[in-house]
Motif scaffolding. Structure first.
Motif, PDB file in Angstrom:
ATOM      1  N   GLN A 234       0.846  -1.184   0.000  1.00 63.05           N
ATOM      2  CA  GLN A 234       0.000   0.000   0.000  1.00 63.05           C
ATOM      3  C   GLN A 234       0.882   1.234   0.000  1.00 63.05           C
ATOM      4  N   ALA A 235       0.808   1.999  -1.047  1.00 59.50           N
ATOM      5  CA  ALA A 235       1.701   3.143  -1.199  1.00 59.50           C
ATOM      6  C   ALA A 235       1.393   4.254  -0.213  1.00 59.50           C
ATOM      7  N   ALA A 236       0.151   4.343   0.244  1.00 63.72           N
ATOM      8  CA  ALA A 236      -0.224   5.464   1.093  1.00 63.72           C
ATOM      9  C   ALA A 236       0.184   5.273   2.546  1.00 63.72           C
ATOM     10  N   VAL A 237       0.600   4.080   2.915  1.00 67.32           N
ATOM     11  CA  VAL A 237       1.083   3.815   4.259  1.00 67.32           C
ATOM     12  C   VAL A 237       2.321   2.961   4.118  1.00 67.32           C
ATOM     13  N   PRO A 238       3.130   2.793   5.200  1.00 69.17           N
ATOM     14  CA  PRO A 238       4.267   1.901   5.079  1.00 69.17           C
ATOM     15  C   PRO A 238       3.787   0.546   4.614  1.00 69.17           C
ATOM     16  N   PRO A 239       4.432  -0.117   3.653  1.00 68.69           N
ATOM     17  CA  PRO A 239       3.966  -1.392   3.143  1.00 68.69           C
ATOM     18  C   PRO A 239       3.673  -2.358   4.273  1.00 68.69           C
TER      19      PRO A 239
ATOM     20  N   ARG B 118      -5.595  11.113   0.507  1.00 70.52           N
ATOM     21  CA  ARG B 118      -6.154  10.248  -0.533  1.00 70.52           C
ATOM     22  C   ARG B 118      -7.557   9.776  -0.178  1.00 70.52           C
ATOM     23  N   TRP B 119      -7.751   9.424   1.102  1.00 77.02           N
ATOM     24  CA  TRP B 119      -9.026   8.844   1.514  1.00 77.02           C
ATOM     25  C   TRP B 119      -9.864   9.806   2.348  1.00 77.02           C
ATOM     26  N   SER B 120      -9.636  11.092   2.164  1.00 78.37           N
ATOM     27  CA  SER B 120     -10.438  12.148   2.809  1.00 78.37           C
ATOM     28  C   SER B 120     -10.486  12.002   4.328  1.00 78.37           C
ATOM     29  N   GLY B 121      -9.419  11.473   4.910  1.00 76.50           N
ATOM     30  CA  GLY B 121      -9.354  11.338   6.352  1.00 76.50           C
ATOM     31  C   GLY B 121     -10.110  10.159   6.919  1.00 76.50           C
TER      32      GLY B 121
ATOM     33  N   HIS C 136      -4.634   0.472  12.064  1.00 73.31           N
ATOM     34  CA  HIS C 136      -4.943   0.962  10.725  1.00 73.31           C
ATOM     35  C   HIS C 136      -6.187   0.291  10.164  1.00 73.31           C
ATOM     36  N   LEU C 137      -6.876   1.044   9.358  1.00 81.27           N
ATOM     37  CA  LEU C 137      -8.052   0.605   8.619  1.00 81.27           C
ATOM     38  C   LEU C 137      -7.960   1.283   7.265  1.00 81.27           C
ATOM     39  N   CYS C 138      -7.616   0.522   6.229  1.00 78.37           N
ATOM     40  CA  CYS C 138      -7.427   1.172   4.933  1.00 78.37           C
ATOM     41  C   CYS C 138      -7.585   0.195   3.773  1.00 78.37           C
ATOM     42  N   PRO C 139      -8.011   0.713   2.623  1.00 77.73           N
ATOM     43  CA  PRO C 139      -8.158  -0.115   1.422  1.00 77.73           C
ATOM     44  C   PRO C 139      -6.789  -0.435   0.823  1.00 77.73           C
ATOM     45  N   GLU C 140      -6.774  -1.385  -0.097  1.00 81.31           N
ATOM     46  CA  GLU C 140      -5.568  -1.622  -0.870  1.00 81.31           C
ATOM     47  C   GLU C 140      -5.358  -0.435  -1.810  1.00 81.31           C
ATOM     48  N   GLU C 141      -4.143  -0.296  -2.311  1.00 77.95           N
ATOM     49  CA  GLU C 141      -3.782   0.891  -3.088  1.00 77.95           C
ATOM     50  C   GLU C 141      -4.754   1.158  -4.234  1.00 77.95           C
ATOM     51  N   GLU C 142      -5.080   0.145  -5.002  1.00 76.31           N
ATOM     52  CA  GLU C 142      -6.001   0.318  -6.129  1.00 76.31           C
ATOM     53  C   GLU C 142      -7.319  -0.402  -5.890  1.00 76.31           C
ATOM     54  N   GLY C 143      -7.594  -0.743  -4.635  1.00 76.53           N
ATOM     55  CA  GLY C 143      -8.786  -1.522  -4.314  1.00 76.53           C
ATOM     56  C   GLY C 143     -10.008  -0.673  -4.034  1.00 76.53           C
ATOM     57  N   PRO C 144     -11.172  -1.314  -3.927  1.00 76.19           N
ATOM     58  CA  PRO C 144     -12.413  -0.596  -3.624  1.00 76.19           C
ATOM     59  C   PRO C 144     -12.425  -0.089  -2.190  1.00 76.19           C
ATOM     60  N   LEU C 145     -13.129   0.994  -1.956  1.00 75.77           N
ATOM     61  CA  LEU C 145     -13.169   1.599  -0.635  1.00 75.77           C
ATOM     62  C   LEU C 145     -14.032   0.827   0.347  1.00 75.77           C
ATOM     63  N   ASP C 146     -14.805  -0.132  -0.146  1.00 81.72           N
ATOM     64  CA  ASP C 146     -15.657  -0.893   0.766  1.00 81.72           C
ATOM     65  C   ASP C 146     -15.018  -2.215   1.196  1.00 81.72           C
TER      66      ASP C 146
ATOM     67  N   GLY D 146     -19.208   3.012   5.019  1.00 81.41           N
ATOM     68  CA  GLY D 146     -19.675   2.269   3.850  1.00 81.41           C
ATOM     69  C   GLY D 146     -18.887   1.006   3.545  1.00 81.41           C
ATOM     70  N   VAL D 147     -18.200   0.465   4.540  1.00 82.18           N
ATOM     71  CA  VAL D 147     -17.400  -0.745   4.342  1.00 82.18           C
ATOM     72  C   VAL D 147     -18.301  -1.977   4.329  1.00 82.18           C
ATOM     73  N   HIS D 148     -17.982  -2.924   3.435  1.00 84.94           N
ATOM     74  CA  HIS D 148     -18.739  -4.180   3.359  1.00 84.94           C
ATOM     75  C   HIS D 148     -17.907  -5.395   3.717  1.00 84.94           C
ATOM     76  N   LEU D 149     -16.567  -5.266   3.687  1.00 79.98           N
ATOM     77  CA  LEU D 149     -15.688  -6.372   4.038  1.00 79.98           C
ATOM     78  C   LEU D 149     -14.428  -5.839   4.700  1.00 79.98           C
ATOM     79  N   VAL D 150     -14.065  -6.447   5.826  1.00 80.71           N
ATOM     80  CA  VAL D 150     -12.807  -6.128   6.498  1.00 80.71           C
ATOM     81  C   VAL D 150     -11.975  -7.400   6.555  1.00 80.71           C
ATOM     82  N   TRP D 151     -10.689  -7.279   6.233  1.00 76.85           N
ATOM     83  CA  TRP D 151      -9.808  -8.436   6.279  1.00 76.85           C
ATOM     84  C   TRP D 151      -8.546  -8.090   7.058  1.00 76.85           C
ATOM     85  N   ALA D 152      -7.857  -9.119   7.494  1.00 74.88           N
ATOM     86  CA  ALA D 152      -6.595  -8.946   8.209  1.00 74.88           C
ATOM     87  C   ALA D 152      -5.722 -10.150   7.911  1.00 74.88           C
TER      88      ALA D 152
END
Length: 224
Positions: free
Chosen positions: A4-9, A98-101, A121-131, A165-171
């Motif tokens: 993920q480019a927006a955070v440390p990989p 990038r993700w409006s906070g 942290h709670l964040c999408p993949e770099e090019e992934g959907p926001l949900d 508006g999240v529909h799936l969370v993974w870890a």
């Protein structure tokens, strides 16, 4: 593992283990200025999560300097200070833009005295959907065993599903990281598959067993 480019990989195991590995905890100041809790992203019973600022590099450097914290991430090797001072912290802050906070890496503080205890942290993949977003955390060794990982993770799931508006969370974590796996199971996540160990984590204890991916959907969270 996803980069993920927006955070440390994020490594395969972005969460600090909750068990009792060998080694002494590093000494950190007990409390910090209460102004650190201004502009909260999320409040729980005992924690406040806020966005990192350009002044926070040393917090991240200190956190990653504890071999026990980095045990399941790098085999105990600390993150180079230059990573956060030169680019890592700027990448984190760029994620807020990038993700409006709404998503990103958030500093966690003990409400009682304002002590920095780590991050979530709670964040999408770099090019992934926001949900579809990843959940993770990293806590100071001195804060393990207090229920903070479960408390913060549970609150982030609720925020994601009810406000963002999240529909799936993974870890993801190492298969042998039983402390982290227990936390994910406590918050209602279930194992969804196995993962190969990335090349840069082959030195980590248990790397031969690979990792595991946990997931929870909004529907499953509502039915819990």
């Amino acid at each position: 593992m996803v980069d993920q480019a927006a955070v440390p990989p994020p490594p395969m195991n972005p969460v600090a283990p909750g068990g009792s590995p060998s080694g002494k905890a590093l000494a950190f100041p007990a409390c910090v200025d209460q102004h650190a809790l201004v502009d909260a992203y999320l409040d729980t019973e005992r924690l406040t999560l806020r966005r990192f600022t350009t002044d926070d590099a040393e917090l991240l450097i200190e956190l990653d300097s504890d071999p026990a914290v980095m045990r399941h991430l790098t085999g105990g090797e600390p993150t180079a200070p230059e990573h956060y001072r030169e680019r890592g912290l700027q990448n984190i802050i760029g994620g807020y833009e990038r993700w409006s906070g709404n998503f990103g890496l958030f500093a966690a503080y003990d409400k009682d005295c304002g002590a920095f205890i780590g991050w979530f942290h709670l964040c999408p993949e770099e090019e992934g959907p926001l949900d579809e977003v990843e959940l993770g955390y990293r806590l100071r060794q001195s804060e393990w065993g207090k229920g903070y990982a479960t408390e913060g993770s549970r609150a982030l799931l609720a925020k994601g599903f009810t406000e963002l508006g999240v529909h799936l969370v993974w870890a993801a974590t190492m298969l042998v990281n039983n402390g982290s796996r227990k936390v994910l199971e406590k918050v209602g996540m279930t194992m969804a598959g196995t993962l190969e160990t990335p090349p840069d984590m082959q030195m980590v204890e248990g790397s031969e067993y690979g990792g595991v991916r946990y997931e929870i959907t909004k529907k499953q969270w509502e039915q819990r």
